[in-house]
Design a protein around this motif. Structure first.
Motif, PDB file in Angstrom:
ATOM      1  N   ARG A  48       0.827  -1.212   0.000  1.00 22.69           N
ATOM      2  CA  ARG A  48       0.000   0.000   0.000  1.00 22.69           C
ATOM      3  C   ARG A  48       0.858   1.257   0.000  1.00 22.69           C
ATOM      4  NH1 ARG A  48      -4.800  -2.179   3.998  1.00 22.69           N
ATOM      5  NH2 ARG A  48      -5.962  -3.246   2.347  1.00 22.69           N
ATOM      6  N   PHE A  49       1.971   1.231   0.728  1.00 20.79           N
ATOM      7  CA  PHE A  49       2.889   2.370   0.721  1.00 20.79           C
ATOM      8  C   PHE A  49       3.465   2.578  -0.679  1.00 20.79           C
ATOM      9  CE2 PHE A  49       7.256   3.947   0.884  1.00 20.79           C
ATOM     10  CZ  PHE A  49       7.049   5.196   1.452  1.00 20.79           C
ATOM     11  N   ILE A  50       3.883   1.498  -1.313  1.00 25.07           N
ATOM     12  CA  ILE A  50       4.442   1.587  -2.665  1.00 25.07           C
ATOM     13  C   ILE A  50       3.407   2.168  -3.617  1.00 25.07           C
ATOM     14  CG2 ILE A  50       5.297   0.234  -4.638  1.00 25.07           C
ATOM     15  CD1 ILE A  50       6.408  -1.770  -2.472  1.00 25.07           C
ATOM     16  N   ARG A  51       2.200   1.632  -3.565  1.00 24.82           N
ATOM     17  CA  ARG A  51       1.136   2.088  -4.465  1.00 24.82           C
ATOM     18  C   ARG A  51       0.780   3.559  -4.240  1.00 24.82           C
ATOM     19  NH1 ARG A  51       0.231  -0.926  -8.733  1.00 24.82           N
ATOM     20  NH2 ARG A  51      -1.980  -0.536  -8.687  1.00 24.82           N
ATOM     21  N   SER A  52       0.668   3.967  -2.974  1.00 26.01           N
ATOM     22  CA  SER A  52       0.318   5.363  -2.703  1.00 26.01           C
ATOM     23  C   SER A  52       1.455   6.296  -3.117  1.00 26.01           C
ATOM     24  CB  SER A  52      -0.058   5.564  -1.238  1.00 26.01           C
ATOM     25  OG  SER A  52       1.040   5.329  -0.392  1.00 26.01           O
ATOM     26  N   SER A  53       2.698   5.852  -2.958  1.00 29.60           N
ATOM     27  CA  SER A  53       3.844   6.656  -3.396  1.00 29.60           C
ATOM     28  C   SER A  53       3.849   6.804  -4.917  1.00 29.60           C
ATOM     29  CB  SER A  53       5.157   6.016  -2.924  1.00 29.60           C
ATOM     30  OG  SER A  53       5.220   5.999  -1.516  1.00 29.60           O
ATOM     31  N   GLN A  54       3.505   5.732  -5.613  1.00 27.47           N
ATOM     32  CA  GLN A  54       3.416   5.808  -7.072  1.00 27.47           C
ATOM     33  C   GLN A  54       2.322   6.788  -7.495  1.00 27.47           C
ATOM     34  OE1 GLN A  54       3.138   1.409  -7.781  1.00 27.47           O
ATOM     35  NE2 GLN A  54       4.544   1.887  -9.457  1.00 27.47           N
ATOM     36  N   THR A  55       1.219   6.787  -6.775  1.00 24.75           N
ATOM     37  CA  THR A  55       0.119   7.697  -7.078  1.00 24.75           C
ATOM     38  C   THR A  55       0.572   9.154  -6.954  1.00 24.75           C
ATOM     39  OG1 THR A  55      -1.504   6.084  -6.317  1.00 24.75           O
ATOM     40  CG2 THR A  55      -2.238   8.361  -6.410  1.00 24.75           C
ATOM     41  N   LEU A  56       1.499   9.413  -6.030  1.00 19.64           N
ATOM     42  CA  LEU A  56       2.029  10.764  -5.845  1.00 19.64           C
ATOM     43  C   LEU A  56       3.099  11.117  -6.878  1.00 19.64           C
ATOM     44  CD1 LEU A  56       2.293  10.884  -1.948  1.00 19.64           C
ATOM     45  CD2 LEU A  56       0.607  12.036  -3.411  1.00 19.64           C
ATOM     46  N   GLY A  57       3.406  10.172  -7.765  1.00 16.02           N
ATOM     47  CA  GLY A  57       4.344  10.448  -8.843  1.00 16.02           C
ATOM     48  C   GLY A  57       5.756   9.952  -8.612  1.00 16.02           C
TER      49      GLY A  57
END
Length: 127
Positions: A48-57
């Motif tokens: 989830r951390f990886i995915r949310s970080s990707q969402t932030l660019g």
């Protein structure tokens, strides 16, 4: 939980989970007696951390760069602010580049002199 359960809970795919492991973003999971990967709740939080970080660019390389510090609790507010400010600057630069590209396209569009039914060749466009 097994890999398909982790993928379902984190709304990813099993291929994504395997890719994160291969890239060193997730640790190598323990194996069950039947050879299946076994994941814990921490793995859910990591994905989830990886995915949310990707969402932030943030790229996977950028995420990997900070992942161990984040997991060890050594990634403080100052470092977060620094990374976010850098990402904001990168986005601003991209926005400026897109505005310049849009202007160039608009200028090119307004200078078209051929008729609607005319086909252009590369030679005609580059003259």
């Amino acid at each position: 939980m097994n890999i398909s359960e982790l993928a379902r809970v984190t709304q990813t795919t099993t291929d994504t989970i395997r890719y994160y492991e291969k890239q060193g973003l997730l640790g190598t999971p323990k194996r069950q007696d039947n050879g299946y990967r076994f994941y814990k709740d921490d793995d859910v939080r990591h994905v989830r951390f990886i995915r949310s970080s990707q969402t932030l660019g943030f790229s996977l390389a950028e995420i990997k760069d900070i992942m161990s510090d984040v997991l060890d609790g050594k990634f403080g507010r100052i470092e977060i602010e620094k990374r976010l400010a850098t990402k904001i600057d990168q986005i601003d630069q991209k926005i400026q580049a897109l505005h310049a590209m849009r202007k160039e396209l608009t200028d090119t569009f307004s200078q078209l002199t051929c008729t609607v039914d005319t086909s252009l060749s590369i030679a005609a466009v580059t003259r």
